[in-house]
Write a protein that holds these residues in place. Structure first.
Motif, PDB file in Angstrom:
ATOM      1  N   HIS A 183      35.396   1.613  40.563  1.00  0.00           N
ATOM      2  CA  HIS A 183      34.328   1.266  39.504  1.00  0.00           C
ATOM      3  C   HIS A 183      32.919   1.706  40.349  1.00  0.00           C
ATOM      4  O   HIS A 183      32.740   1.126  40.988  1.00  0.00           O
ATOM      5  CB  HIS A 183      33.876  -0.511  38.396  1.00  0.00           C
ATOM      6  N   MET A 184      31.752   2.044  39.569  1.00  0.00           N
ATOM      7  CA  MET A 184      30.791   2.399  39.896  1.00  0.00           C
ATOM      8  C   MET A 184      29.651   1.607  40.540  1.00  0.00           C
ATOM      9  O   MET A 184      29.963   1.161  41.434  1.00  0.00           O
ATOM     10  CB  MET A 184      29.925   3.775  38.804  1.00  0.00           C
ATOM     11  N   GLU A 185      29.752   0.391  39.410  1.00  0.00           N
ATOM     12  CA  GLU A 185      29.013  -0.314  40.621  1.00  0.00           C
ATOM     13  C   GLU A 185      29.628  -1.942  41.108  1.00  0.00           C
ATOM     14  O   GLU A 185      30.662  -2.241  40.537  1.00  0.00           O
ATOM     15  CB  GLU A 185      28.357  -1.485  39.305  1.00  0.00           C
ATOM     16  N   PRO A 186      29.560  -2.010  42.059  1.00  0.00           N
ATOM     17  CA  PRO A 186      30.566  -3.143  42.333  1.00  0.00           C
ATOM     18  C   PRO A 186      30.453  -4.771  41.997  1.00  0.00           C
ATOM     19  O   PRO A 186      30.021  -4.626  41.048  1.00  0.00           O
ATOM     20  CB  PRO A 186      30.137  -3.570  44.667  1.00  0.00           C
ATOM     21  N   HIS A 187      31.111  -5.429  42.237  1.00  0.00           N
ATOM     22  CA  HIS A 187      30.868  -6.926  41.353  1.00  0.00           C
ATOM     23  C   HIS A 187      29.592  -7.526  42.304  1.00  0.00           C
ATOM     24  O   HIS A 187      29.501  -7.204  43.151  1.00  0.00           O
ATOM     25  CB  HIS A 187      32.360  -7.667  42.425  1.00  0.00           C
ATOM     26  N   ALA A 188      28.959  -8.089  41.372  1.00  0.00           N
ATOM     27  CA  ALA A 188      27.905  -8.725  41.395  1.00  0.00           C
ATOM     28  C   ALA A 188      27.430  -9.910  40.349  1.00  0.00           C
ATOM     29  O   ALA A 188      27.827 -10.077  39.369  1.00  0.00           O
ATOM     30  CB  ALA A 188      26.752  -7.296  40.879  1.00  0.00           C
ATOM     31  N   CYS A 189      26.455 -10.502  40.785  1.00  0.00           N
ATOM     32  CA  CYS A 189      26.111 -11.856  40.354  1.00  0.00           C
ATOM     33  C   CYS A 189      25.340 -12.688  40.478  1.00  0.00           C
ATOM     34  O   CYS A 189      25.538 -12.335  42.121  1.00  0.00           O
ATOM     35  CB  CYS A 189      27.893 -12.669  40.415  1.00  0.00           C
ATOM     36  N   VAL A 190      24.792 -14.034  40.087  1.00  0.00           N
ATOM     37  CA  VAL A 190      23.879 -14.042  40.415  1.00  0.00           C
ATOM     38  C   VAL A 190      24.105 -16.117  39.690  1.00  0.00           C
ATOM     39  O   VAL A 190      24.081 -15.865  39.000  1.00  0.00           O
ATOM     40  CB  VAL A 190      21.877 -13.618  40.311  1.00  0.00           C
TER      41      VAL A 190
END
Lengths: 679, 266
Positions: A183-190
């Protein structure tokens, strides 16, 4: 009006920020199986927060189907298993702090192959079976004393008697490589704590499962957790259940500040891949091609933690017999721990693996019987009202139509050399629940539901459907990002269920004076017999391929790829077409070259240069598809259907040239080796 | 870790001075190779010497019958040049097969030679065409035959104070071919690349992506296509990696060298 995704103004999970937040990185195990003896973070600057196993000892283990994973590992079970984590004022400082955390390991024996790992005496990854997770919708059948965390079986008729009356029997073992979602956007969270309330902004397909799992981990009520699922730059199954969120939340708890965690690309291969599998298929038929028995054994390699692997193995198993009338069926599917990175949901969800095996075996059987592969399939194909080997009755069955249309597209009747065909019968999450609330805001309507957007066009499809049902312009429909504190419960955005399930809930909501609609699909299977309702809604499709093989190098060129999918009523035409094209291209990658490569448990191609994905230049010159539509019919999910039949259509096309390849991908080297053994 | 220093000379003279003084600096032009190494933490230089601001090194021109390519000419410029397409079509083709248009719009002629990456397409083609590489330092310029520039994996024969400024490709009648054999995506790097050029009764066959440097054996370049191909397959000890095992690459060398020679004979 320009789409913000096209102009670059769209905001994804990776773009989300809170004032005062820290940036996190994960410290990962260098070994495939090792006890963590000591974690020394004394060299890390004081401006950084370090999370070590001591900090998370009060947290409960988690896992969507089996609670077998700790927030940080005190016993690392794969290369890349999170052992510690750091948070710093800048991403660069966090990155620099990682190598300053010193970890001593005591190595343990490891196992990297699911078939080997399932044998008695293999090194064990989890000595005791853990409790079932919140998203386990069927009974787990762990096999004590082994690495098998779930066993699923179908018992239908008497296969031994069936094979006894067969005139022809084929039995072959098929192997399918692991793949990365890329997937283009990696795993990301806040993550952010407000007292004892946890707020989390993340790209996830499963906001409510995420909430429930985090509630288990932190021992707080689900209502004390708010998950906002931000638009994802692609997912394909990767952004499901708890990935990095528990670490971000534990760091935020310790730091008393918001923490953002974005995975570097290389760590994606250590976070989630597709299950490598070994599938053995035995088929028996009478001389006229009538199938009399089918027996399948699947080993799904789930890696170090079960994740949703039990569900993947179960679907691999229940889809294995395929859309054919077979009086005697036996399936044994095993979900097996190994010391590889966790494997989980991936577009096609286990059904690609068993579809490859069955559809290849059918062509080998046709060859043995001297029958045309299309005729063999048509002779046995399920029709409306037939009962599947699970005992459920099949409705709105269009397999024969899909098959015949796909065959016609590659001019099957004019000669079938270099051509191959395959069918897919793919299940949808059962049981499940979908709910939606429609709010009026001035002239606008606001859709409150948990269906998430990962680029598949769910927002567009449901907005169009809402506009149609409400009789208003689509510009008046608003669809905010799902927020678990504001939207009603929905099982998750997976298994191509959302357009189908949520649009039905939407129709209820439009009828309801309060604007609330809820839909359930009931069912499920007995894991020991495979009897019950596997899927209340089956995805039906076929693929056909025309190929050329370079006889001197083994290189396969697909000159024409076609899929036919039963679409029922189409809600969003552009979306339906793009989903089909995307599935086909992804299927080509799986067919021809995609493979997560390992050496001693370590991924050796964990970057997008060494891990090749298809480019537009890989799309065949002739690239066609059709959606079989019917006004007034049900909406059919289309997110994955065109993927699983592509690899076997290509494999069968290669086999039509006398080259029998049983493993994926069909690398030139593999094909050349198969040419050398052909008679 | 400090932010690496970004040295951006505005002229070649300035660049050559910096190249001599700042031996710690990594030269960067299009950045398509260096960018990957930095992102993958394989390279963490204290300084970059960026050639992007230098004017006058982007030319693609013919001079006295020879093709002259400035070090900062992009892959795309070479690929699309009507001049190159007409008179050196195999070279245009070799450049057109590199990665994707996004990469080719940035990657430069000097960069692909200076990186000395074993799995690039153009270097083998330059060797087969008998190209000369013009390199320059503060003390002057010299020409290096293309086959002597790349000496091993990511290693060149450049002196520490030298920069590649130009590549000269001989003109005149010749027949050349470039064959790129990929085992994976169309945008992938070659598993085996074969460049061949027949000129004035002589033949140069070069195989790329199989060893530390383009493989060229002048003594094996006579005979029938199949026997030359077989001789190359036996002479080369190919590496094995994710794009193909050593044994498989040896087989592909025998096939693709023969095909390249058949192509130029046709």
């Amino acid at each position: 009006m320009s789409d913000p995704r096209a102009t670059g103004s769209a905001r994804y999970a990776e773009d989300f920020e809170l004032p005062g937040m820290l940036h996190a990185r994960i410290v990962r195990s260098l070994f495939p199986h090792a006890r963590v003896v000591r974690v020394d973070a004394s060299a890390v600057p004081e401006s950084c927060i370090v999370l070590t196993p001591d900090d998370v000892r009060d947290l409960s283990p988690y896992g969507c189907q089996i609670e077998d994973q700790n927030v940080l590992a005190e016993r690392a079970r794969h290369v890349g298993d999170p052992v510690a984590a750091v948070a710093a004022p800048t991403p660069e400082q966090a990155e620099e702090a990682v190598p300053l955390v010193e970890i001593d390991y005591e190595q343990l024996p490891a196992v990297f192959d699911a078939v080997e790992a399932a044998q008695p005496g293999a090194p064990l990854l989890h000595e005791t079976a853990a409790a079932g997770g919140a998203a386990a919708y069927f009974a787990m059948r762990p096999q004590p004393g082994t690495n098998i965390c779930h066993r699923f079986r179908i018992r239908h008729g008497d296969v031994d008697a069936g094979f006894a009356e067969a005139d022809a029997i084929v039995e072959r073992m098929y192997r399918i490589a692991g793949a990365q979602h890329a997937h283009m956007e990696p795993h990301a969270c806040v993550a952010h704590w407000d007292g004892n309330r946890l707020e989390l902004w993340t790209g996830t397909q499963t906001p409510f499962s995420m909430r429930d799992d985090l509630a288990t981990i932190f021992g707080i009520p689900p209502e004390a957790i708010r998950i906002v699922s931000l638009p994802m730059g692609g997912s394909f199954g990767a952004k499901t259940f708890v990935r990095t969120e528990a670490i971000a939340a534990a760091l935020a708890r310790k730091a008393q500040r918001p923490v953002k965690l974005v995975l570097p690309r290389s760590e994606e291969w250590q976070t989630l891949n597709r299950h490598p599998a070994t599938v053995t298929v035995k088929l028996g038929a009478r001389a006229d091609g009538t199938l009399v028995a089918s027996q399948t054994t699947c080993y799904a390699d789930t890696g170090a933690y079960a994740d949703c692997g039990p569900g993947v193995a179960q679907k691999m198993g229940f889809a294995a017999p395929g859309p054919y009338r077979i009086p005697n069926v036996r399936v044994d599917a095993y979900c097996v721990y190994t010391n590889l990175a966790p494997n989980g949901a991936f577009r096609g969800y286990g059904q690609m693996q068993s579809t490859w095996a069955r559809e290849r075996a059918l062509d080998t059987l046709a060859e043995q019987l001297g029958l045309d592969p299309v005729e063999l399939r048509l002779r046995n194909i399920v029709r409306d009202g037939d009962v599947y080997c699970t005992g459920e009755t099949l409705h709105d069955v269009r397999f024969a139509e899909c098959l015949e249309a796909a065959a016609a597209a590659v001019r099957w009747s004019e000669g079938r050399r270099g051509k191959g065909i395959a069918l897919v019968m793919k299940g949808m999450q059962t049981p499940s629940r979908a709910a939606i609330a429609i709010e009026r805001d001035g002239d606008d309507y606001v859709l409150r539901c948990a269906t998430t957007e990962m680029g598949q066009g769910a927002k567009r499809a449901l907005s169009l459907e809402a506009a149609r049902l409400l009789g208003v312009d689509v510009a008046r429909i608003r669809f905010p990002d799902p927020d678990t504190s504001l939207v009603p419960y929905d099982t998750r955005t997976t298994s191509s269920r959302s357009t189908y399930m949520m649009s039905r809930a939407l129709a209820e909501a439009v009828r309801d004076p309060r604007g609330y609609g809820e839909i359930r699909n009931e069912g499920g299977l007995d894991p020991d017999t495979g009897q019950g309702i596997a899927s209340t809604h089956w995805h039906q499709g076929a693929a056909a391929a025309d190929v050329e093989v370079d006889e001197e190098t083994g290189k396969v060129t697909v000159t024409h790829l076609h899929t036919t999918t039963y679409a029922g009523r189409v809600v969003n035409r552009l979306g339906a077409e793009l989903q089909t094209e995307g599935s086909m291209i992804m299927g080509l990658g799986t067919a021809l070259f995609e493979e997560v490569a390992f050496e001693d448990g370590q991924v050796i191609n964990a970057n997008l240069s060494d891990y090749a994905t298809p480019s537009f230049a890989d799309v065949p010159t002739r690239f066609t598809y059709e959606l079989i539509e019917e006004d007034g019919a049900d909406v059919h999910g289309l997110g994955e259907t065109a993927l699983p039949p592509v690899p076997p259509a290509v494999g069968n096309a290669v086999a039509s040239l006398g080259i029998e390849v049983d493993e994926l991908p069909l690398k030139p080297e593999t094909v050349l080796a198969a040419m050398k053994v052909r008679v | 870790m400090h932010e690496p220093e970004w040295l951006a000379p505005a002229s070649l003279e300035e660049a050559l001075a910096l190249k001599a003084e700042r031996t710690d600096a990594t030269v960067v032009a299009g950045g398509t190779f260096v960018g990957i190494l930095v992102n993958q933490h394989l390279l963490a230089p204290t300084a970059f010497l960026s050639l992007g601001g230098i004017r006058g090194l982007r030319f693609v021109a013919e001079h006295e019958g020879e093709l002259r390519l400035g070090a900062l000419a992009t892959h795309r410029a070479v690929e699309l040049s009507p001049l190159v397409r007409e008179k050196w079509p195999a070279l245009a083709r070799a450049f057109s097969l590199v990665a994707s248009p996004r990469v080719r719009n940035r990657a430069t002629v000097g960069g692909v030679l200076g990186d000395a990456d074993y799995a690039s397409d153009p270097p083998s083609m330059f060797v087969a065409l008998g190209a000369r590489v013009v390199v320059q330092s503060r003390h002057g310029a010299r020409e290096i035959p293309a086959e002597e520039l790349i000496v091993g994996y990511y290693e060149t024969s450049l002196a520490p104070d030298e920069l590649i400024v130009e590549v000269i490709v001989p003109g005149g009648p010749h027949r050349a071919a470039y064959r790129k054999f990929r085992t994976r995506s169309h945008e992938d790097r070659p598993s085996v690349g074969v460049a061949a050029c027949a000129r004035d009764g002589g033949l140069r066959v070069v195989v790329g992506a199989v060893a530390g440097r383009p493989q060229y054996f002048p003594e094996l370049c006579t005979g029938e296509p199949a026997s030359i191909a077989q001789a190359y397959a036996e002479a080369i000890d190919p590496i094995g990696d994710i794009s193909g095992s050593s044994e498989y690459r040896r087989r592909v060398i025998a096939v693709e060298v023969r095909r390249a020679l058949e192509e130029i004979a046709a």
